[in-house]
Design an enzyme around this catalytic site. Structure first.
Site: not given
Ligand code: 13P
Length: 341
Positions: A178, A220
C-alpha cells in the site's frame, strides 16, 4: 515459498463481487473514530464494535473477501469466548493483519514520513500465520505539498514496502502493498497523477530488485483524484479514466488484483469511483475495494456504542458492503442507494 498457494489466496481476496474490510485502525486512529461518535475507546468497546461487524453474516459471507485486523484484534475473543479470527473464518472470509508500526519523521526530509516496523517482522509474521492470518498490510504514506514528495521519501518508503513484501511471502503470507499518496492537499488531479506514477514506478522497481513474486501480492493504491482542498474537483468519469490509464502504465499484469483505499472520500464517492473504474472493463487485474472509512463511517454512526443499535449498525455495514460489492463488478447505480434509504 509456495507461490501457487499465495496466488490462490490473492485471487480469493479479489473475488468479483467481494472486497476487503480494512478494520485495522491503530489504537490511536480508532480513538479518533470513536471520539466522533462519543464512544470511549476501551478494549471492550473496540471488541464489541468489531464483533458487530464480523457477526454481520450477510455482509461477511457475500461481500467481504478478507478483513485486515490490528494486532490487538487478532488476539481478541468475542464476548462468548470465540476468537474474532474464527468469526471471520466461519463467515468464509480471510483474516489478514496490519504489520507496519506506523510512521516516523524522515531525517533530512522536512514534513515527510517513513513507515517503520521491519525489525523482528519475520518472527511476528510466523505468529500471525499460526493465528490464522493469510495476508498482511503495510502502508507507506506520501504527502503532496510544496516541494514534496522528495525522491528520497519515495525511495525509502518503496524500499521498506518491498522488504516487507519479501518477508511476507517467505512466511507464506500474501502482502498487500500500500503506497498511499494522500488526498489531503490542495493539488489538482494531474499533480496526483504525476506523483502517484512516480510512487508506483519506484515501488515496482523495488519489488523486482527484492525478487517479490508479483503473482503472490495485492496492490492497494490511492485513486487518481484531486486533493480535498483543491478548488477543482474532477468528475467521476475523469477520476476513473485517469486512474485506469495510470495503473495500465505502471502495474504489471502479473499482479492478480488491485484493492483501492478510500483515503477520505465520502462513502458514495468511493463507491461511484470504484464502479466507474470497473465499468471501463478489459483490465488485466481484478479491481476491488479495501476500504476503512468508506465502509465503516455509516455503521459507526448507526451503532454509536449502544448494544440496542447493533442491528442498525449491521444493516448499515451490510448496505455499504453490498454497494461496494456491486461496484467491484461495475454493476452499482446511484438509485440503489436511494432505494435502501
Ligand atoms: P481508508 O479506506 O479509510 O483510507 O483506509 C484504508 C486503509 O487501510 C488505509 O491504510
Amino acid at each position: 515459498m509456495n507461490l501457487a498457494d499465495l496466488n490462490k489466496v490473492a485471487l480469493a481476496m479479489v473475488t468479483p463481487g467481494k472486497g476487503i474490510l480494512a478494520a485495522d485502525e491503530s489504537t490511536g486512529t480508532i480513538k479518533k473514530r470513536f471520539d466522533a461518535i462519543k464512544v470511549e475507546s476501551t478494549e471492550d468497546n473496540r471488541r464489541d464494535y468489531r464483533e458487530m461487524l464480523f457477526r454481520s453474516q450477510e455482509a461477511m459471507s457475500k461481500y467481504i473477501s478478507g478483513v485486515i485486523l490490528y494486532d490487538e484484534t487478532i488476539w481478541q475473543n468475542a464476548k462468548d469466548g470465540t476468537p474474532l479470527v474464527k468469526l471471520i473464518e466461519q463467515a468464509g472470509s480471510i483474516p489478514g493483519i496490519k504489520v507496519d508500526e506506523g510512521t516516523q519523521a524522515l531525517p533530512n526530509c522536512p514534513g515527510e514520513l517513513v513507515t517503520v516496523g521491519l525489525d523482528k517482522l519475520a518472527e511476528r509474521l510466523k505468529k500471525y500465520y499460526e493465528r490464522g492470518a493469510r495476508f498482511a498490510k503495510w502502508r507507506a504514506v506520501i504527502d503532496i505539498g510544496s516541494g514534496i514528495p522528495s525522491m528520497t521519501a519515495i525511495h525509502v518508503n518503496a524500499h521498506a514496502l518491498a522488504r516487507y513484501a519479501a518477508l511476507c511471502q517467505a512466511a507464506q503470507i500474501v502482502p498487500i502493498v500500500e503506497p498511499e499518496v494522500l488526498m489531503d492537499g490542495d493539488h489538482d488531479i494531474d499533480r496526483c497523477y504525476e506523483v502517484t506514477g512516480r510512487v508506483l514506478n519506484k515501488t515496482f522497481q523495488e519489488l523486482r530488485v527484492q525478487r517479490v513474486a508479483l503473482e503472490g501480492m495485492i496492490l492497494k493504491p490511492n485513486m487518481v483524484i484531486a486533493g480535498k482542498k483543491s478548488g477543482k474537483q474532477a468528475g467521476v468519469q475523469d477520476v476513473a479514466e485517469k486512474t485506469v490509464r495510470l495503473l495500465k502504465a505502471c502495474v504489471p499484469a502479473a499482479v492478480p488484483g488491485i484493492a483501492f483505499l478510500s483515503g477520505g472520500q465520502s462513502d458514495e464517492e468511493a463507491t461511484a469511483h470504484l464502479n466507474a473504474i470497473n465499468a471501463i472493463g478489459n483490465l488485466p487485474w481484478k479491481i476491488t475495494f479495501s476500504y476503512g472509512r468508506a465502509l465503516q463511517a455509516a455503521p459507526q454512526k448507526a451503532w454509536s456504542g449502544k448494544s440496542e443499535n447493533v442491528p442498525a449498525g449491521q444493516r448499515a455495514f451490510i448496505h455499504r458492503a453490498h454497494m461496494n460489492g456491486l461496484a467491484s463488478t461495475g454493476k452499482w447505480a446511484a438509485d440503489l442507494e436511494k432505494k435502501a434509504a
